[in-house]
Motif scaffolding. Sequence first.
Motif, PDB file in Angstrom:
ATOM      1  N   SER A  11       7.810   2.698  -0.987  1.00  0.00           N
ATOM      2  CA  SER A  11       8.715   2.339  -2.073  1.00  0.00           C
ATOM      3  C   SER A  11       8.450   0.908  -2.517  1.00  0.00           C
ATOM      4  CB  SER A  11      10.167   2.487  -1.611  1.00  0.00           C
ATOM      5  OG  SER A  11      11.037   2.130  -2.660  1.00  0.00           O
ATOM      6  N   VAL A  12       8.392   0.697  -3.846  1.00  0.00           N
ATOM      7  CA  VAL A  12       8.169  -0.630  -4.410  1.00  0.00           C
ATOM      8  C   VAL A  12       9.419  -1.112  -5.143  1.00  0.00           C
ATOM      9  CG1 VAL A  12       6.801  -1.974  -6.054  1.00  0.00           C
ATOM     10  CG2 VAL A  12       5.690  -0.226  -4.641  1.00  0.00           C
ATOM     11  N   ALA A  13      10.019  -0.231  -5.968  1.00  0.00           N
ATOM     12  CA  ALA A  13      11.182  -0.637  -6.761  1.00  0.00           C
ATOM     13  C   ALA A  13      12.003   0.581  -7.157  1.00  0.00           C
ATOM     14  CB  ALA A  13      10.738  -1.378  -8.015  1.00  0.00           C
ATOM     15  N   THR A  14      13.303   0.348  -7.323  1.00  0.00           N
ATOM     16  CA  THR A  14      14.220   1.348  -7.860  1.00  0.00           C
ATOM     17  C   THR A  14      14.803   0.773  -9.140  1.00  0.00           C
ATOM     18  OG1 THR A  14      14.774   2.204  -5.676  1.00  0.00           O
ATOM     19  CG2 THR A  14      16.336   2.676  -7.444  1.00  0.00           C
ATOM     20  N   PHE A  15      14.736   1.537 -10.220  1.00  0.00           N
ATOM     21  CA  PHE A  15      15.195   1.076 -11.526  1.00  0.00           C
ATOM     22  C   PHE A  15      16.564   1.664 -11.812  1.00  0.00           C
ATOM     23  CE2 PHE A  15      10.579   1.446 -11.492  1.00  0.00           C
ATOM     24  CZ  PHE A  15      10.239   0.123 -11.638  1.00  0.00           C
ATOM     25  N   CYS A  16      17.575   0.923 -11.575  1.00  0.00           N
ATOM     26  CA  CYS A  16      18.988   1.269 -11.741  1.00  0.00           C
ATOM     27  C   CYS A  16      19.654   0.870 -10.458  1.00  0.00           C
ATOM     28  CB  CYS A  16      19.226   2.741 -12.086  1.00  0.00           C
ATOM     29  SG  CYS A  16      20.971   3.148 -12.273  1.00  0.00           S
ATOM     30  N   GLY A  17      19.691   1.757  -9.500  1.00  0.00           N
ATOM     31  CA  GLY A  17      20.224   1.428  -8.206  1.00  0.00           C
ATOM     32  C   GLY A  17      21.723   1.230  -8.154  1.00  0.00           C
ATOM     33  N   ASN A  18      22.397   1.388  -9.272  1.00  0.00           N
ATOM     34  CA  ASN A  18      23.841   1.185  -9.316  1.00  0.00           C
ATOM     35  C   ASN A  18      24.611   2.484  -9.169  1.00  0.00           C
ATOM     36  OD1 ASN A  18      23.472  -1.577  -9.797  1.00  0.00           O
ATOM     37  ND2 ASN A  18      23.220  -1.218 -11.972  1.00  0.00           N
ATOM     38  N   CYS A  19      23.908   3.550  -8.912  1.00  0.00           N
ATOM     39  CA  CYS A  19      24.572   4.848  -8.821  1.00  0.00           C
ATOM     40  C   CYS A  19      23.850   5.707  -7.794  1.00  0.00           C
ATOM     41  CB  CYS A  19      24.582   5.517 -10.191  1.00  0.00           C
ATOM     42  SG  CYS A  19      22.916   5.817 -10.832  1.00  0.00           S
ATOM     43  N   ASN A  20      24.235   6.939  -7.725  1.00  0.00           N
ATOM     44  CA  ASN A  20      23.618   7.870  -6.799  1.00  0.00           C
ATOM     45  C   ASN A  20      23.029   9.041  -7.574  1.00  0.00           C
ATOM     46  OD1 ASN A  20      22.945   8.202  -4.177  1.00  0.00           O
ATOM     47  ND2 ASN A  20      24.928   8.961  -3.502  1.00  0.00           N
ATOM     48  N   CYS A  21      22.403   8.731  -8.715  1.00  0.00           N
ATOM     49  CA  CYS A  21      21.949   9.780  -9.625  1.00  0.00           C
ATOM     50  C   CYS A  21      20.479  10.142  -9.449  1.00  0.00           C
ATOM     51  CB  CYS A  21      22.201   9.358 -11.071  1.00  0.00           C
ATOM     52  SG  CYS A  21      21.190   7.963 -11.596  1.00  0.00           S
ATOM     53  N   GLY A  22      19.797   9.566  -8.475  1.00  0.00           N
ATOM     54  CA  GLY A  22      18.365   9.812  -8.360  1.00  0.00           C
ATOM     55  C   GLY A  22      17.603   8.933  -9.321  1.00  0.00           C
ATOM     56  N   CYS A  23      17.878   7.678  -9.300  1.00  0.00           N
ATOM     57  CA  CYS A  23      17.318   6.695 -10.233  1.00  0.00           C
ATOM     58  C   CYS A  23      15.785   6.733 -10.255  1.00  0.00           C
ATOM     59  CB  CYS A  23      17.762   5.298  -9.832  1.00  0.00           C
ATOM     60  SG  CYS A  23      19.541   5.104  -9.781  1.00  0.00           S
ATOM     61  N   PRO A  24      15.179   6.339 -11.384  1.00  0.00           N
ATOM     62  CA  PRO A  24      13.721   6.230 -11.439  1.00  0.00           C
ATOM     63  C   PRO A  24      13.230   5.251 -10.372  1.00  0.00           C
ATOM     64  CG  PRO A  24      14.655   6.102 -13.634  1.00  0.00           C
ATOM     65  CD  PRO A  24      15.804   6.039 -12.674  1.00  0.00           C
ATOM     66  N   GLN A  25      12.065   5.581  -9.795  1.00  0.00           N
ATOM     67  CA  GLN A  25      11.514   4.750  -8.728  1.00  0.00           C
ATOM     68  C   GLN A  25      10.016   4.571  -8.891  1.00  0.00           C
ATOM     69  OE1 GLN A  25      13.551   7.174  -5.494  1.00  0.00           O
ATOM     70  NE2 GLN A  25      13.557   5.112  -4.620  1.00  0.00           N
ATOM     71  N   LEU A  26       9.513   3.488  -8.323  1.00  0.00           N
ATOM     72  CA  LEU A  26       8.091   3.172  -8.304  1.00  0.00           C
ATOM     73  C   LEU A  26       7.622   3.194  -6.857  1.00  0.00           C
ATOM     74  CD1 LEU A  26       5.457   2.094  -9.644  1.00  0.00           C
ATOM     75  CD2 LEU A  26       6.411  -0.198  -9.323  1.00  0.00           C
ATOM     76  N   PHE A  27       6.540   3.908  -6.604  1.00  0.00           N
ATOM     77  CA  PHE A  27       5.977   4.039  -5.263  1.00  0.00           C
ATOM     78  C   PHE A  27       4.480   3.777  -5.292  1.00  0.00           C
ATOM     79  CE2 PHE A  27       9.494   7.086  -5.394  1.00  0.00           C
ATOM     80  CZ  PHE A  27      10.181   6.806  -4.227  1.00  0.00           C
ATOM     81  N   VAL A  28       3.919   3.504  -4.119  1.00  0.00           N
ATOM     82  CA  VAL A  28       2.475   3.504  -3.901  1.00  0.00           C
ATOM     83  C   VAL A  28       2.195   4.614  -2.902  1.00  0.00           C
ATOM     84  CG1 VAL A  28       0.510   2.228  -2.967  1.00  0.00           C
ATOM     85  CG2 VAL A  28       2.211   1.047  -4.363  1.00  0.00           C
ATOM     86  N   ASP A  29       1.212   5.438  -3.227  1.00  0.00           N
ATOM     87  CA  ASP A  29       0.785   6.510  -2.329  1.00  0.00           C
ATOM     88  C   ASP A  29      -0.578   6.132  -1.763  1.00  0.00           C
ATOM     89  OD1 ASP A  29       0.009   8.772  -0.995  1.00  0.00           O
ATOM     90  OD2 ASP A  29       0.347  10.139  -2.679  1.00  0.00           O
ATOM     91  N   PRO A  30      -0.615   5.500  -0.594  1.00  0.00           N
ATOM     92  CA  PRO A  30      -1.887   5.036  -0.040  1.00  0.00           C
ATOM     93  C   PRO A  30      -2.853   6.169   0.306  1.00  0.00           C
ATOM     94  CG  PRO A  30      -0.103   4.689   1.539  1.00  0.00           C
ATOM     95  CD  PRO A  30       0.518   5.182   0.265  1.00  0.00           C
ATOM     96  N   ALA A  31      -2.362   7.386   0.439  1.00  0.00           N
ATOM     97  CA  ALA A  31      -3.224   8.522   0.776  1.00  0.00           C
ATOM     98  C   ALA A  31      -3.815   9.196  -0.466  1.00  0.00           C
ATOM     99  CB  ALA A  31      -2.427   9.547   1.578  1.00  0.00           C
ATOM    100  N   ALA A  32      -3.350   8.822  -1.653  1.00  0.00           N
ATOM    101  CA  ALA A  32      -3.820   9.454  -2.896  1.00  0.00           C
ATOM    102  C   ALA A  32      -5.172   8.879  -3.313  1.00  0.00           C
ATOM    103  CB  ALA A  32      -2.807   9.223  -4.009  1.00  0.00           C
ATOM    104  N   PRO A  33      -5.901   9.637  -4.133  1.00  0.00           N
ATOM    105  CA  PRO A  33      -7.126   9.071  -4.705  1.00  0.00           C
ATOM    106  C   PRO A  33      -6.778   7.807  -5.501  1.00  0.00           C
ATOM    107  CG  PRO A  33      -6.952  11.422  -5.178  1.00  0.00           C
ATOM    108  CD  PRO A  33      -5.649  11.001  -4.582  1.00  0.00           C
ATOM    109  N   VAL A  34      -7.713   6.889  -5.608  1.00  0.00           N
ATOM    110  CA  VAL A  34      -7.481   5.602  -6.265  1.00  0.00           C
ATOM    111  C   VAL A  34      -6.906   5.759  -7.673  1.00  0.00           C
ATOM    112  CG1 VAL A  34      -8.634   3.501  -7.098  1.00  0.00           C
ATOM    113  CG2 VAL A  34      -9.240   4.457  -4.885  1.00  0.00           C
ATOM    114  N   ASP A  35      -7.335   6.780  -8.394  1.00  0.00           N
ATOM    115  CA  ASP A  35      -6.871   6.956  -9.775  1.00  0.00           C
ATOM    116  C   ASP A  35      -5.474   7.567  -9.875  1.00  0.00           C
ATOM    117  OD1 ASP A  35      -7.747   9.465  -8.875  1.00  0.00           O
ATOM    118  OD2 ASP A  35      -8.447  10.072 -10.859  1.00  0.00           O
ATOM    119  N   ARG A  36      -4.817   7.826  -8.740  1.00  0.00           N
ATOM    120  CA  ARG A  36      -3.474   8.427  -8.735  1.00  0.00           C
ATOM    121  C   ARG A  36      -2.541   7.746  -7.739  1.00  0.00           C
ATOM    122  NH1 ARG A  36      -3.683  14.553 -10.103  1.00  0.00           N
ATOM    123  NH2 ARG A  36      -1.530  14.171  -9.601  1.00  0.00           N
TER     124      ARG A  36
END
Length: 73
Positions: A11-36
């Motif tokens: 997990s890198v960031a959560t955009f909203c975070g003021n509720c429990n609605c499943g806010c948009p989030q930013l992640f890094v997937d170290p196991a994914a191919p570099v382009d994804r």
Amino acid sequence: MTTTNVSALQSVATFCGNCNCGCPQLFVDPAAPVDRRIVLTDDFGQRVQMSADQFASLIEEARAGKLDGVATA
């Protein structure tokens, strides 16, 4: 689209975070191919995967103000 367990992502960031609605989030997937390796999720269960270079370009465009009108569209 590959289904990835969100709990396996860094997990890198959560955009909203003021509720429990499943806010948009930013992640890094170290196991994914570099382009994804960067993963953006939304509150509807959708995701976008991109390279770190693509994400850096998106950030650069946002900093330059090119996305300023999007939130009001």
